[in-house]
Design a protein around this motif. Structure first.
Motif, PDB file in Angstrom:
ATOM      1  N   HIS A 195      19.140   6.372   9.201  1.00 26.11           N
ATOM      2  CA  HIS A 195      20.559   6.534   9.570  1.00 26.11           C
ATOM      3  C   HIS A 195      21.140   5.187  10.005  1.00 26.11           C
ATOM      4  CE1 HIS A 195      20.386  10.791   9.149  1.00 26.11           C
ATOM      5  NE2 HIS A 195      19.785  11.054  10.289  1.00 26.11           N
ATOM      6  N   GLY A 196      20.358   4.436  10.785  1.00 31.48           N
ATOM      7  CA  GLY A 196      20.817   3.123  11.266  1.00 31.48           C
ATOM      8  C   GLY A 196      21.067   2.161  10.125  1.00 31.48           C
ATOM      9  N   GLN A 197      20.126   2.155   9.163  1.00 33.07           N
ATOM     10  CA  GLN A 197      20.283   1.296   7.984  1.00 33.07           C
ATOM     11  C   GLN A 197      21.574   1.636   7.238  1.00 33.07           C
ATOM     12  OE1 GLN A 197      17.761   2.230   4.648  1.00 33.07           O
ATOM     13  NE2 GLN A 197      17.644   0.100   3.984  1.00 33.07           N
ATOM     14  N   LYS A 198      21.810   2.936   7.062  1.00 33.76           N
ATOM     15  CA  LYS A 198      22.977   3.392   6.313  1.00 33.76           C
ATOM     16  C   LYS A 198      24.274   3.117   7.086  1.00 33.76           C
ATOM     17  CE  LYS A 198      24.562   7.511   3.824  1.00 33.76           C
ATOM     18  NZ  LYS A 198      24.366   8.959   3.617  1.00 33.76           N
ATOM     19  N   LEU A 199      24.240   3.356   8.390  1.00 39.09           N
ATOM     20  CA  LEU A 199      25.431   3.185   9.228  1.00 39.09           C
ATOM     21  C   LEU A 199      25.913   1.731   9.213  1.00 39.09           C
ATOM     22  CD1 LEU A 199      27.331   4.548  11.352  1.00 39.09           C
ATOM     23  CD2 LEU A 199      25.727   3.776  13.087  1.00 39.09           C
ATOM     24  N   ILE A 200      24.974   0.791   9.362  1.00 39.03           N
ATOM     25  CA  ILE A 200      25.359  -0.627   9.365  1.00 39.03           C
ATOM     26  C   ILE A 200      25.742  -1.063   7.952  1.00 39.03           C
ATOM     27  CG2 ILE A 200      24.559  -2.989   9.830  1.00 39.03           C
ATOM     28  CD1 ILE A 200      22.742  -1.660  12.052  1.00 39.03           C
ATOM     29  N   GLY A 201      25.033  -0.538   6.959  1.00 39.92           N
ATOM     30  CA  GLY A 201      25.395  -0.785   5.561  1.00 39.92           C
ATOM     31  C   GLY A 201      25.118  -2.199   5.095  1.00 39.92           C
ATOM     32  N   SER A 202      25.409  -2.467   3.839  1.00 42.94           N
ATOM     33  CA  SER A 202      25.212  -3.813   3.273  1.00 42.94           C
ATOM     34  C   SER A 202      26.413  -4.674   3.648  1.00 42.94           C
ATOM     35  CB  SER A 202      25.090  -3.721   1.754  1.00 42.94           C
ATOM     36  OG  SER A 202      23.977  -2.924   1.420  1.00 42.94           O
ATOM     37  N   GLN A 203      26.134  -5.776   4.309  1.00 40.51           N
ATOM     38  CA  GLN A 203      27.202  -6.648   4.794  1.00 40.51           C
ATOM     39  C   GLN A 203      26.932  -8.089   4.397  1.00 40.51           C
ATOM     40  OE1 GLN A 203      29.741  -5.310   6.374  1.00 40.51           O
ATOM     41  NE2 GLN A 203      28.934  -3.291   6.889  1.00 40.51           N
ATOM     42  N   GLU A 204      28.001  -8.871   4.303  1.00 37.13           N
ATOM     43  CA  GLU A 204      27.838 -10.308   4.038  1.00 37.13           C
ATOM     44  C   GLU A 204      27.374 -11.041   5.295  1.00 37.13           C
ATOM     45  OE1 GLU A 204      31.042 -12.395   2.130  1.00 37.13           O
ATOM     46  OE2 GLU A 204      31.299 -10.806   0.632  1.00 37.13           O
ATOM     47  N   SER A 205      27.775 -10.555   6.451  1.00 38.57           N
ATOM     48  CA  SER A 205      27.421 -11.203   7.722  1.00 38.57           C
ATOM     49  C   SER A 205      25.905 -11.211   7.916  1.00 38.57           C
ATOM     50  CB  SER A 205      28.082 -10.446   8.883  1.00 38.57           C
ATOM     51  OG  SER A 205      27.412 -10.709  10.096  1.00 38.57           O
ATOM     52  N   LEU A 206      25.345 -12.399   8.149  1.00 40.57           N
ATOM     53  CA  LEU A 206      23.897 -12.518   8.383  1.00 40.57           C
ATOM     54  C   LEU A 206      23.476 -11.751   9.636  1.00 40.57           C
ATOM     55  CD1 LEU A 206      23.246 -16.294   7.534  1.00 40.57           C
ATOM     56  CD2 LEU A 206      22.608 -14.299   6.171  1.00 40.57           C
ATOM     57  N   LEU A 207      24.369 -11.757  10.641  1.00 38.45           N
ATOM     58  CA  LEU A 207      24.082 -11.011  11.879  1.00 38.45           C
ATOM     59  C   LEU A 207      23.927  -9.519  11.593  1.00 38.45           C
ATOM     60  CD1 LEU A 207      26.306 -12.324  14.819  1.00 38.45           C
ATOM     61  CD2 LEU A 207      23.851 -11.918  14.885  1.00 38.45           C
ATOM     62  N   LEU A 208      24.841  -8.977  10.799  1.00 43.77           N
ATOM     63  CA  LEU A 208      24.784  -7.547  10.497  1.00 43.77           C
ATOM     64  C   LEU A 208      23.624  -7.221   9.559  1.00 43.77           C
ATOM     65  CD1 LEU A 208      28.584  -6.713  10.253  1.00 43.77           C
ATOM     66  CD2 LEU A 208      26.986  -6.011  12.035  1.00 43.77           C
ATOM     67  N   GLN A 209      23.266  -8.148   8.685  1.00 42.25           N
ATOM     68  CA  GLN A 209      22.072  -7.945   7.850  1.00 42.25           C
ATOM     69  C   GLN A 209      20.833  -7.842   8.726  1.00 42.25           C
ATOM     70  OE1 GLN A 209      21.815 -10.990   4.784  1.00 42.25           O
ATOM     71  NE2 GLN A 209      23.903 -10.570   4.091  1.00 42.25           N
ATOM     72  N   MET A 210      20.766  -8.706   9.759  1.00 44.68           N
ATOM     73  CA  MET A 210      19.619  -8.654  10.664  1.00 44.68           C
ATOM     74  C   MET A 210      19.649  -7.379  11.504  1.00 44.68           C
ATOM     75  SD  MET A 210      18.227 -11.382  13.462  1.00 44.68           S
ATOM     76  CE  MET A 210      17.498 -12.498  12.283  1.00 44.68           C
ATOM     77  N   ALA A 211      20.841  -6.967  11.939  1.00 42.32           N
ATOM     78  CA  ALA A 211      20.970  -5.726  12.711  1.00 42.32           C
ATOM     79  C   ALA A 211      20.473  -4.540  11.889  1.00 42.32           C
ATOM     80  CB  ALA A 211      22.422  -5.502  13.128  1.00 42.32           C
ATOM     81  N   GLN A 212      20.793  -4.544  10.611  1.00 45.12           N
ATOM     82  CA  GLN A 212      20.341  -3.474   9.724  1.00 45.12           C
ATOM     83  C   GLN A 212      18.813  -3.469   9.613  1.00 45.12           C
ATOM     84  OE1 GLN A 212      20.900  -3.745   5.400  1.00 45.12           O
ATOM     85  NE2 GLN A 212      21.915  -1.753   5.465  1.00 45.12           N
ATOM     86  N   SER A 213      18.238  -4.655   9.492  1.00 41.97           N
ATOM     87  CA  SER A 213      16.781  -4.788   9.407  1.00 41.97           C
ATOM     88  C   SER A 213      16.100  -4.293  10.697  1.00 41.97           C
ATOM     89  CB  SER A 213      16.397  -6.249   9.140  1.00 41.97           C
ATOM     90  OG  SER A 213      15.006  -6.419   9.209  1.00 41.97           O
ATOM     91  N   VAL A 214      16.688  -4.642  11.835  1.00 48.81           N
ATOM     92  CA  VAL A 214      16.161  -4.190  13.137  1.00 48.81           C
ATOM     93  C   VAL A 214      16.181  -2.663  13.223  1.00 48.81           C
ATOM     94  CG1 VAL A 214      16.766  -4.066  15.607  1.00 48.81           C
ATOM     95  CG2 VAL A 214      16.629  -6.282  14.471  1.00 48.81           C
ATOM     96  N   ALA A 215      17.317  -2.063  12.849  1.00 50.89           N
ATOM     97  CA  ALA A 215      17.461  -0.598  12.897  1.00 50.89           C
ATOM     98  C   ALA A 215      16.423   0.083  12.004  1.00 50.89           C
ATOM     99  CB  ALA A 215      18.874  -0.194  12.476  1.00 50.89           C
ATOM    100  N   LEU A 216      16.188  -0.507  10.834  1.00 55.47           N
ATOM    101  CA  LEU A 216      15.265   0.092   9.866  1.00 55.47           C
ATOM    102  C   LEU A 216      13.799  -0.104  10.247  1.00 55.47           C
ATOM    103  CD1 LEU A 216      14.961   1.476   7.055  1.00 55.47           C
ATOM    104  CD2 LEU A 216      14.828  -0.829   6.080  1.00 55.47           C
ATOM    105  N   ASN A 217      13.447  -1.268  10.792  1.00 57.90           N
ATOM    106  CA  ASN A 217      12.030  -1.674  10.886  1.00 57.90           C
ATOM    107  C   ASN A 217      11.405  -1.640  12.278  1.00 57.90           C
ATOM    108  OD1 ASN A 217      11.583  -2.400   8.044  1.00 57.90           O
ATOM    109  ND2 ASN A 217      13.116  -3.993   8.421  1.00 57.90           N
ATOM    110  N   HIS A 218      12.146  -1.200  13.312  1.00 57.17           N
ATOM    111  CA  HIS A 218      11.585  -1.315  14.667  1.00 57.17           C
ATOM    112  C   HIS A 218      10.514  -0.270  15.001  1.00 57.17           C
ATOM    113  CE1 HIS A 218      14.719   1.699  15.429  1.00 57.17           C
ATOM    114  NE2 HIS A 218      14.104   1.986  16.563  1.00 57.17           N
ATOM    115  N   HIS A 219      10.230   0.662  14.080  1.00 55.77           N
ATOM    116  CA  HIS A 219       9.116   1.602  14.287  1.00 55.77           C
ATOM    117  C   HIS A 219       7.968   1.373  13.303  1.00 55.77           C
ATOM    118  CE1 HIS A 219      10.463   4.115  17.580  1.00 55.77           C
ATOM    119  NE2 HIS A 219      11.675   4.142  17.052  1.00 55.77           N
TER     120      HIS A 219
END
Length: 219
Positions: free
Chosen positions: A111-135
């Motif tokens: 859900h976190g990966q989808k909510l943040i979505g694909s973004q050009e911002s490097l910060l938001l790309q990292m936020a998406q990775s954190v949401a997806l991979n922290h478990h």
């Protein structure tokens, strides 16, 4: 030529200023979103701040460039944003979750990966990775993708340890806060299974920095 040079210089300055303004706005929005996510989970704003600070300590200790360490500190607070998509009956349940409920709960990473979505911002790309991979876990037994070792992005590995330490040392509806020594021992026992062993080593060396964050940003 000189007039053109001055104009170009002014233009470059304006672009740099605009870029800085956009980045500041993104950081501010991420912070608000992180806090909004925790409101539903009955956590405090302090939880997401602590996880960010812990992640920053680990990133610096790992020797990452300053800018990258800052980005991890800024994005780690969004790790659980996908919990917005989990039904309250599961998210706020006091007792143990059934295996079916656990399966639903694990979806918060996706859900976190989808909510943040694909973004050009490097910060938001990292936020998406954190949401997806922290478990994800070092030994490959984590979720959602069963990634193993260094195939887990560093921001996911760092946020995982930061989040578990905070969960252990704070009171939750289903548990009391653990004494710090027990929490340290639990993290150390998770070296090479749950956690990147190098990060556990850094955590052990920097425990004083962790405890000062705990004190400064206590609930």
């Amino acid at each position: 030529h000189k007039a053109t040079q001055i104009t170009n210089q002014q233009l470059e300055q304006k672009v740099a200023q605009r870029t800085q303004e956009i980045e500041s706005a993104v950081i501010s929005l991420m912070h608000s979103l992180a806090i909004a996510g925790e409101l539903k989970d009955n956590e405090t704003a302090q939880h997401v701040i602590r996880v960010g600070k812990y992640a920053g300590i680990l990133a610096q200790g790992y020797g990452l460039p300053t800018k990258l360490a800052q980005m991890i500190e800024q994005t780690a607070p969004l790790h659980d944003i996908g919990k917005i998509g989990i039904p309250d009956s599961i998210l706020l349940k006091k007792g143990q979750l059934t295996s079916e409920e656990q399966t639903v709960m694990k979806q918060h990473t996706l859900h976190g990966q989808k909510l943040i979505g694909s973004q050009e911002s490097l910060l938001l790309q990292m936020a998406q990775s954190v949401a997806l991979n922290h478990h994800e876990r070092w030994d490959g037994s984590g979720y959602p993708n069963g990634l193993k070792g260094e195939s887990i992005p560093i921001e996911g590995r760092i946020t995982s340890l930061a989040d578990v330490f905070d969960a252990l040392t704070t009171k939750r509806p289903y548990k009391e806060a653990w004494p710090i020594d027990e929490a340290i021992s639990e993290i150390q026992q998770g070296s090479s299974t749950y956690f990147d062993p190098m990060l556990v080593e850094i955590f052990t060396h920097k425990i004083d920095e962790f405890t000062s964050v705990m004190t400064k940003f206590a609930d």
